[in-house]
Design a protein around this motif. Structure first.
Motif, PDB file in Angstrom:
ATOM      1  N   ASP A   1      -4.225  -0.497   8.046  1.00 12.77           N
ATOM      2  CA  ASP A   1      -2.761  -0.716   8.494  1.00 12.77           C
ATOM      3  C   ASP A   1      -2.492   0.286   9.185  1.00 12.77           C
ATOM      4  O   ASP A   1      -3.009   1.399   8.884  1.00 12.77           O
ATOM      5  N   VAL A   2      -1.706   0.245  10.146  1.00  9.94           N
ATOM      6  CA  VAL A   2      -1.289   1.646  11.091  1.00  9.94           C
ATOM      7  C   VAL A   2      -0.849   2.556  10.493  1.00  9.94           C
ATOM      8  O   VAL A   2      -0.585   3.763  11.040  1.00  9.94           O
ATOM      9  N   HIS A   3      -0.194   2.428   9.175  1.00 11.51           N
ATOM     10  CA  HIS A   3       0.624   3.482   8.516  1.00 11.51           C
ATOM     11  C   HIS A   3      -0.283   3.660   7.306  1.00 11.51           C
ATOM     12  O   HIS A   3      -1.229   3.105   7.056  1.00 11.51           O
TER      13      HIS A   3
ATOM     14  N   TYR B   1       4.195  -6.714  12.328  1.00  7.83           N
ATOM     15  CA  TYR B   1       5.805  -6.801  12.709  1.00  7.83           C
ATOM     16  C   TYR B   1       5.950  -7.629  13.861  1.00  7.83           C
ATOM     17  O   TYR B   1       7.219  -7.641  14.327  1.00  7.83           O
TER      18      TYR B   1
ATOM     19  N   ASP C   1      -0.673  -4.253  11.892  1.00  4.81           N
ATOM     20  CA  ASP C   1       0.121  -3.762  12.732  1.00  4.81           C
ATOM     21  C   ASP C   1      -0.011  -2.431  13.705  1.00  4.81           C
ATOM     22  O   ASP C   1       0.860  -1.561  14.378  1.00  4.81           O
TER      23      ASP C   1
ATOM     24  N   GLY D   1       0.973  -4.690   6.638  1.00  8.88           N
ATOM     25  CA  GLY D   1       1.872  -5.109   7.646  1.00  8.88           C
ATOM     26  C   GLY D   1       1.486  -5.827   8.891  1.00  8.88           C
ATOM     27  O   GLY D   1       0.544  -6.467   8.604  1.00  8.88           O
TER      28      GLY D   1
ATOM     29  N   HIS E   1       0.618  -1.091  -0.012  1.00  6.74           N
ATOM     30  CA  HIS E   1       0.076  -0.071  -0.110  1.00  6.74           C
ATOM     31  C   HIS E   1       0.806   1.328  -0.112  1.00  6.74           C
ATOM     32  O   HIS E   1       0.159   2.276  -0.275  1.00  6.74           O
TER      33      HIS E   1
HETATM   34 ZN   LIG Z   1       1.979  -0.864   8.276  1.00 12.60          ZN
END
Ligand SMILES: [Zn+2]
Length: 368
Positions: free
Chosen positions: A176-178, A308, A264, A306, A139
């Motif tokens: 996703d956290v980003h 991790y 994530d 993600g 992404h």
């Molecule tokens: Zn991420």
């Protein structure tokens, strides 16, 4: 046969990110370790699903490589050529923090093709909903640049494939956290693709994912960014979903929903500062399933991004897969205490952020 698909491939694990120390590139003071986006945490997801008896209950889908034409819906021929030459020469840095090895271009092409495979199945006689355990993630990848461990933007490529299959409108939900900067770029001016992202405010990429980034002149309000403050947990994520994501997708009435499924935002993830639980991802998935059933004849494709923590991400991802497939959940051993940590409920400053998203978007219509 359970009508939920699962897509994975050995080649995804051969994408070699090398001997970085987490996110520290090899250097004089950097003792070699593993890159944070490594094979290990993804293999452990598949291992948990296998040992728990989940995989035999899903319909396996075999990915095919994306064609050049399919990749070029989102990327330039010169970019594809650059990645392939880099791989053929043994690998190197495709972009900032984004190392690749000999097999990486082929793995990324197969990941993008796998996303297309699952979308095509959803419109044909295959499973309506599929979890794709893809690697590398996608992404962050922009038209001509690899960034944030991403090479090809599989979710954006899959959205184009859905339109080829007859979808008039595609909704992409990115938890996703980003921030999904590459996906935002791909659909900035596209009124037929809704992109909703819940991410940690200002985390990555720098400057990307602000509330005010809400689509170009061709599609004002077609990008909805929900940048939650660090420390957000179960309550904040559910509130963001119930007050922003669900009403926006309801109003948009997509023909298929794609999820950029990066787990994530988990409590133990080393790459962010959120506090999500397995039951958070379970409940987000349940909400997206409801949306897919209401608007898209159940068509829902989740693409792994993600995540991790080698020990927690497998449980968070299993929560998504089991919810998609209506299978019993695999308890996350950490949830006994992580759910009791103060701050899991919606906090006032998180509530204000959600209100700010709604205030910005009211004039555009979807959240009016
Ligand atoms: Zn991420």
């Amino acid at each position: 046969m359970n009508r939920t698909g699962f897509l994975s491939h050995e080649l995804f694990y051969w994408h070699d990110t090398g001997r970085w120390a987490g996110v520290y590139m090899p250097g004089p003071t950097s003792q070699p370790l593993e890159h944070v986006e490594s094979e290990a945490s993804k293999r452990r997801i598949e291992s948990l699903l296998a040992v728990s008896g989940v995989i035999p209950q899903l319909q396996g889908l075999e990915p095919r490589p994306a064609t050049d034409d399919e990749l070029c819906r989102v990327h330039t021929p010169a970019y594809i050529d650059r990645l392939e030459k880099l791989a053929a020469n043994g690998g190197g840095e495709a972009g900032p923090g984004t190392p690749m090895g000999y097999h990486s271009a082929e793995a990324a092409r197969l990941a993008a093709g796998g996303a297309i495979t699952a979308v095509e199945a959803a419109f044909a006689d295959g499973p309506r909903r599929t979890y794709c355990l893809l690697r590398p993630p996608g992404h962050h990848a922009e038209r001509e640049s690899a960034i944030g461990f991403c090479l090809y933007n599989s979710v954006a490529i899959a959205a184009h494939a859905a339109k080829d299959q007859g979808a008039r409108r595609v909704a992409i939900i990115d938890w996703d956290v980003h921030h999904g900067n590459g996906t935002q770029q791909a659909f900035w001016d596209d009124p037929d693709t809704l992109f909703v992202s819940i991410h940690q405010d200002g985390l990555f990429p720098p400057g990307s994912g602000a509330i005010e980034q809400s689509g170009g002149d061709g599609a004002p309000g077609g990008i909805i960014n929900v940048p939650l403050p660090p420390g957000s947990g179960h309550g904040a994520y559910l509130a963001a979903f119930d007050r922003v994501v669900v009403p926006a997708v309801d109003a948009f009435e997509p023909d298929i929903i794609l999820i950029s499924a990066g787990q994530d935002g988990g409590f133990y993830d080393p790459m962010a500062r959120q506090m999500c639980l397995a039951e958070t991802y379970q409940q987000l998935t349940a909400r997206v399933l409801d949306l897919a059933n209401r608007h898209a004849e159940g068509r829902l494709v989740a693409l792994h991004e993600g995540g991790y923590s080698p020990f927690q991400t497998p449980f968070l991802t299993a929560a998504v897969v089991c919810e998609l497939a209506s299978l019993p959940h695999i308890p996350d051993p950490s949830s006994l205490w992580t759910r009791e940590v103060p701050g899991q409920e919606l906090q006032p400053h998180q509530d204000e952020r959600i209100e700010a998203v709604l205030a910005h978007h009211r004039p555009f219509g979807l959240l009016g």
